[in-house]
Scaffold this motif. Structure first.
Motif, short mmCIF file in Angstrom:
data_model
loop_
_atom_site.label_atom_id
_atom_site.label_comp_id
_atom_site.label_asym_id
_atom_site.label_seq_id
_atom_site.Cartn_x
_atom_site.Cartn_y
_atom_site.Cartn_z
N UNK A 145 23.22 -29.71 85.53
CA UNK A 145 23.62 -30.57 84.02
C UNK A 145 24.06 -30.59 83.23
N UNK A 146 24.93 -29.29 82.80
CA UNK A 146 26.14 -28.90 81.53
C UNK A 146 26.93 -29.86 81.69
N UNK A 147 27.59 -30.25 83.77
CA UNK A 147 28.76 -31.75 83.40
C UNK A 147 28.22 -33.18 82.60
N UNK A 199 30.78 -36.59 74.77
CA UNK A 199 31.59 -37.17 73.75
C UNK A 199 32.21 -36.78 72.77
N UNK A 200 32.26 -37.27 71.62
CA UNK A 200 33.14 -36.85 70.84
C UNK A 200 32.17 -36.07 70.20
N UNK A 201 33.61 -34.69 69.40
CA UNK A 201 32.53 -33.54 68.83
C UNK A 201 31.44 -34.13 67.87
N UNK A 212 26.73 -25.09 77.45
CA UNK A 212 26.51 -26.55 77.02
C UNK A 212 27.97 -26.48 75.44
N UNK A 213 28.86 -27.20 75.74
CA UNK A 213 29.59 -27.30 74.24
C UNK A 213 28.74 -27.43 73.29
#
Length: 188
Positions: free
Chosen positions: A165-167, A174-176, A41-42
């Motif tokens: 879950x990752x997607x 959304x935004x960082x 995840x990001x």
């Protein structure tokens, strides 16, 4: 009884109970590879990058001090024959004390790294749990297991929710600026 043993007992109990539950209504289950989710995840990637940067800085500092101590030992070894016994013992004792302090510092850094990782990951894990709950409710899942720590030995890939879950997590991020960050994380 260890956590793994307790989870194994729970898995056995559930396997015995599932046929009984299944007759009343169909029980749907799924599983998630939490480690993979955290790494992909990001927010997890960003947290790992922050931790890696911190660890590298700590390691560089410790390596520098270790090199200084190595040079100090070489100097002591070269000059030992010209020193009195008392001075040589005193210098060797001081050097040994510095080595011990550096070892303590390294050990303290390891503990601090574990604590920082826990603080960094805590808000991300909370959000992952929310995503898993949302997916489970949407899909009508009665149980969602953690792949590695649940005692799950085998499951069909169709029950694997990890990629979903990752997607879902990454699309909901959304935004960082929405990324969860530990309260004491360094500012960018």
């Amino acid at each position: 009884m260890s956590l793994r043993s307790k989870l194994s007992v729970l898995a056995v109990a559930l396997s015995l109970a599932v046929p009984t539950l299944a007759t009343a209504q169909e029980l749907k289950v799924g599983y998630v590879d939490y480690q993979k989710v955290l790494l992909e995840v990001s927010d997890g990637k960003a947290a790992k990058a922050r931790l890696q940067k911190w660890l590298e800085a700590r390691q560089k500092e410790i390596d520098s001090q270790q090199e200084g101590l190595r040079k100090e030992k070489e100097t002591l070894d070269k000059q030992a024959s010209a020193m009195s016994e008392e001075t040589r013992i005193q210098k060797a004792t001081e050097l040994q004390k510095k080595v011990y302090e550096l070892a303590q510092k390294w050990e303290q850094s390891r503990g601090e790294a574990a604590e920082r990782e826990r603080k960094e990951m805590e808000p991300i894990i909370g959000k992952i749990d929310q995503v898993i709950g949302t997916i489970a409710q949407r899909e009508g899942l009665g149980l969602v297991f953690e792949k590695r720590d649940s005692g799950l030995v085998y499951a069909l890939s169709q029950y694997d929710l990890t990629n979903e879950v990752i997607r879902t997590y990454n699309s909901s991020a959304g935004k960082p600026k929405d990324a969860p960050v530990a309260k004491d994380a360094p500012k960018k």
